[in-house]
Design an enzyme around this catalytic site. Structure first.
Site, short mmCIF file in Angstrom:
data_model
loop_
_atom_site.label_atom_id
_atom_site.label_comp_id
_atom_site.label_asym_id
_atom_site.label_seq_id
_atom_site.Cartn_x
_atom_site.Cartn_y
_atom_site.Cartn_z
N ASP A 226 22.12 100.33 57.63
CA ASP A 226 20.88 100.86 57.08
C ASP A 226 20.16 101.79 58.06
OD1 ASP A 226 18.71 100.47 54.94
OD2 ASP A 226 17.61 99.94 56.76
N GLU A 298 24.25 104.86 56.53
CA GLU A 298 23.27 105.53 55.69
C GLU A 298 22.51 106.50 56.59
OE1 GLU A 298 19.19 104.96 53.14
OE2 GLU A 298 19.48 104.04 55.08
C1 GLC Z 1 17.07 102.36 53.82
C2 GLC Z 1 17.20 101.55 52.56
C3 GLC Z 1 15.84 101.45 51.92
C4 GLC Z 1 14.91 100.75 52.88
C5 GLC Z 1 14.89 101.45 54.23
C6 GLC Z 1 14.26 100.59 55.28
O1 GLC Z 1 16.72 103.66 53.55
O2 GLC Z 1 18.16 102.10 51.72
O3 GLC Z 1 15.89 100.78 50.70
O4 GLC Z 1 13.63 100.71 52.33
O5 GLC Z 1 16.17 101.76 54.70
O6 GLC Z 1 15.10 99.53 55.63
#
Ligand code: GLC
Ligand code: MG
Length: 570
Positions: A226, A298
């Site tokens: 993440d 991500e």
């Molecule tokens: C990422 C996740 C999102 C979350 C953020 C903080 O972007 O996909 O849903 O709110 O991280 O953890």
């Protein structure tokens, strides 16, 4: 030519005319990856919130539609300020979702079905309710520097204490929050309830490796990491934090877009940490003789940065930084726009690293049907699986689910709720999601039309296209994408985008997609006759019919189709 024939000779010697192509592809390189938002997939205990046992009961469905790996959004202990992206205990399952025993059962069943389980790894921050943060507030031995604490500055004019820098959090408002008890500011790139861990502290890194170990020991096949770009922040040697310059993209000083994030995104420390995780997992794999443990990042970052996240020439990091290019397409996108967004990845990341993945939806963005229009869902379902590499889809996209207008309730008040509503399984109450009286978010009012049971029964439904495409991903032609001549793509007319997948001397597939709202004609695509094997819902063509590609052929508005023939001409 010789280099193309060599693997064939080798394969023939082994008595296998086609296995060379497939065998060179590791499981994650051409996976059908499906994201589950556990709160909303399947509720097994009637409390209106999805859970692990619910997922376990639906693994057979994932198998049926050809999913080979699934990524679960966070299932760990959490006060749910950001629905699990605020973890209070990294090695505990939240009771809302079940127990470790339920998790073990899920893994066992998934593995028996040949489905890999990828967990969400949220290293950037913990919950403020995490024991580590509580110890850090109290400056307990070893935890003093576990998070990023600062005194702040004294404003020369007002004499008041102000945050250490002008940084704005991703969710708006200052990135620093004052803690009364410790009498210092702490940093949070997201909510104040999500304090950032301090990755320049070796102890934090140790703890995070232990978290990875805990879950791979229990059978996890990989991690979606993440918020990768947010892991490190710039700090000067004298302990101060530099202000970020204005970006010019927003007039609102509280908006994340107000600044250019040169000190809070994609910092060198982040790369260092990602490489450390790769090294750890590769070593684990060797020691335990496991399949490749995959890291998926991500990262909404430039291709140059993403390239370094994979490998900077010296170190390897995540195999798959997510490719969000297709998510910037909208209802007006043309075949040329599709070509540009595909090229954006292929010319850079693929060229350098032979790694490709294609994301069409997730829990942070409008659903595909809402972003591009219901009439584009079949097209995009074909496209995401037609492209070489890994397809990444979000639960419900395979039945054309769209955003649902949600109201702020006691449980939830999130602007991302509309894309997180419960999975639509059938036409019964609550769409078969729960046996309880309510669901945590409302069921879509259109669930009687868009649900798994109904889609199963229709010959040309989105679900059938999804299944058809995932089956094709298992063919030699689709697995030969690393071979020379294994695939080609491009706009073949104003509005028609084509992907060609070929197993040398064997089979060829052509996927043709009309992005536009007019009939499109294309000429001289190839000197061969092919056969329709998959068709979008309103296609006037018939399965099994032949089409001569040396002639002019037509596609109806928004029509998408898959053709099969032999490789080479004929
Ligand atoms: C990422 C996740 C999102 C979350 C953020 C903080 O972007 O996909 O849903 O709110 O991280 O953890
Ligand atoms: Mg439940």
């Amino acid at each position: 030519m010789l280099s193309r024939l060599l693997p064939l000779y080798a394969a023939l010697l082994l008595g296998c005319g086609s296995c060379f192509a497939a065998s060179a592809v590791d499981w994650w390189e051409s996976a059908t990856l499906y994201q589950i938002y556990p709160r909303s997939f399947m509720d097994s205990d009637g409390d209106g919130v999805g859970d692990l046992n619910g997922i376990t009961t639906r693994l057979a469905y994932l198998k049926e539609i050809g999913v080979t790996a699934t990524w679960l959004s966070p299932i760990f202990a959490s006060p749910m300020a950001d629905f699990g992206y605020d973890i209070s205990n990294f090695t505990k399952i939240d009771p809302l979702f079940g127990t470790l025993t339920d998790f073990d059962a899920l893994i066992a069943k998934a593995h028996a079905l040949g489905i890999k389980i990828i967990l969400d790894f949220v290293p950037n921050h913990s919950s403020d309710e995490c024991e580590w943060f509580q110890k850090s507030i109290r400056r307990e031995d070893g935890y003093d520097d576990f998070y990023i604490w600062e005194d702040g500055k004294i404003d020369a004019e007002t004499g008041e204490r102000v945050p250490p820098s002008n940084w704005v959090s991703v969710f708006s408002g200052p990135m620093w929050t004052w803690n009364e008890q410790r009498q210092q500011y702490y940093l949070h790139q997201f909510l104040p309830k999500q304090p950032d861990l301090n990755f320049s502290n070796p102890m934090v890194r140790e703890h995070m490796l232990e978290v990875l170990k805990f879950w791979v020991d229990r059978g996890a096949d990989g991690f979606r990491i993440d918020a990768v770009p947010h892991i490190g922040e710039k700090r000067f040697a004298n302990g101060t934090y530099p202000d970020e310059p204005l970006s010019g993209w927003s007039d609102d000083p509280n908006s994340y877009n107000y600044h250019d994030h040169i000190y809070t995104k994609d910092q060198p420390l982040t790369l260092e940490v990602v490489y450390e995780w790769r090294e750890f997992l590769d070593e684990y794999k060797r020691q335990h003789e496991r399949d490749t443990i995959v890291l998926i990042a991500e990262a909404y970052s430039s291709v140059e940065v993403l390239s370094d996240y994979i490998n900077n020439g010296t170190h390897s990091g995540t195999q798959m930084p997510m490719n969000f290019n297709l998510m910037s397409l909208n209802g007006y996108s043309t075949a040329k726009n599709v070509e540009d967004s595909v090229k954006g990845w292929m010319d850079n990341i693929w060229e350098k690293h032979q790694s490709a993945n294609w994301v069409v939806g997730n829990h942070d963005n409008d659903r595909l049907a809402t972003r591009m229009g219901q009439h584009k869902v079949d097209l995009m379902t074909m496209l995401v699986h037609a492209l070489p590499g890994t397809s990444v889809t979000y639960y419900g996209e395979e039945i054309g689910m769209s955003n649902v207008a949600t109201e702020c309730t006691a449980i939830s008040c999130e602007d991302r709720d509309p894309e997180r509503t419960p999975m639509q399984w059938d036409t019964t109450d609550h769409a078969g999601f729960t046996t309880g009286p309510t669901s945590w978010l409302p069921i879509s009012p259109n669930y009687k039309r868009f649900n798994v049971a109904t889609e199963r029964g229709v010959a040309r439904s989105t679900l059938q296209i999804f299944k058809g495409m995932t089956q094709l991903k298992q063919t030699n032609a689709f697995k030969a994408f690393k071979e020379e001549g294994g695939f080609a793509f491009g706009a073949v007319s104003e509005q028609v985008f084509q992907v060609v997948r070929t197993a040398f001397l064997e089979e060829e597939y052509r996927i043709l997609i009309n992005m536009g709202n007019k009939v499109e004609y294309v000429h001289d695509l190839a000197n061969k006759t092919m056969e329709y094997v998959l068709l979008s819902r309103h296609s006037p063509h018939s399965f099994g019919d032949k089409v001569d590609l040396s002639q002019r052929i037509y596609l109806m508005p928004y029509e998408a189709l898959v053709l099969r023939g032999s490789a080479g001409s004929g």
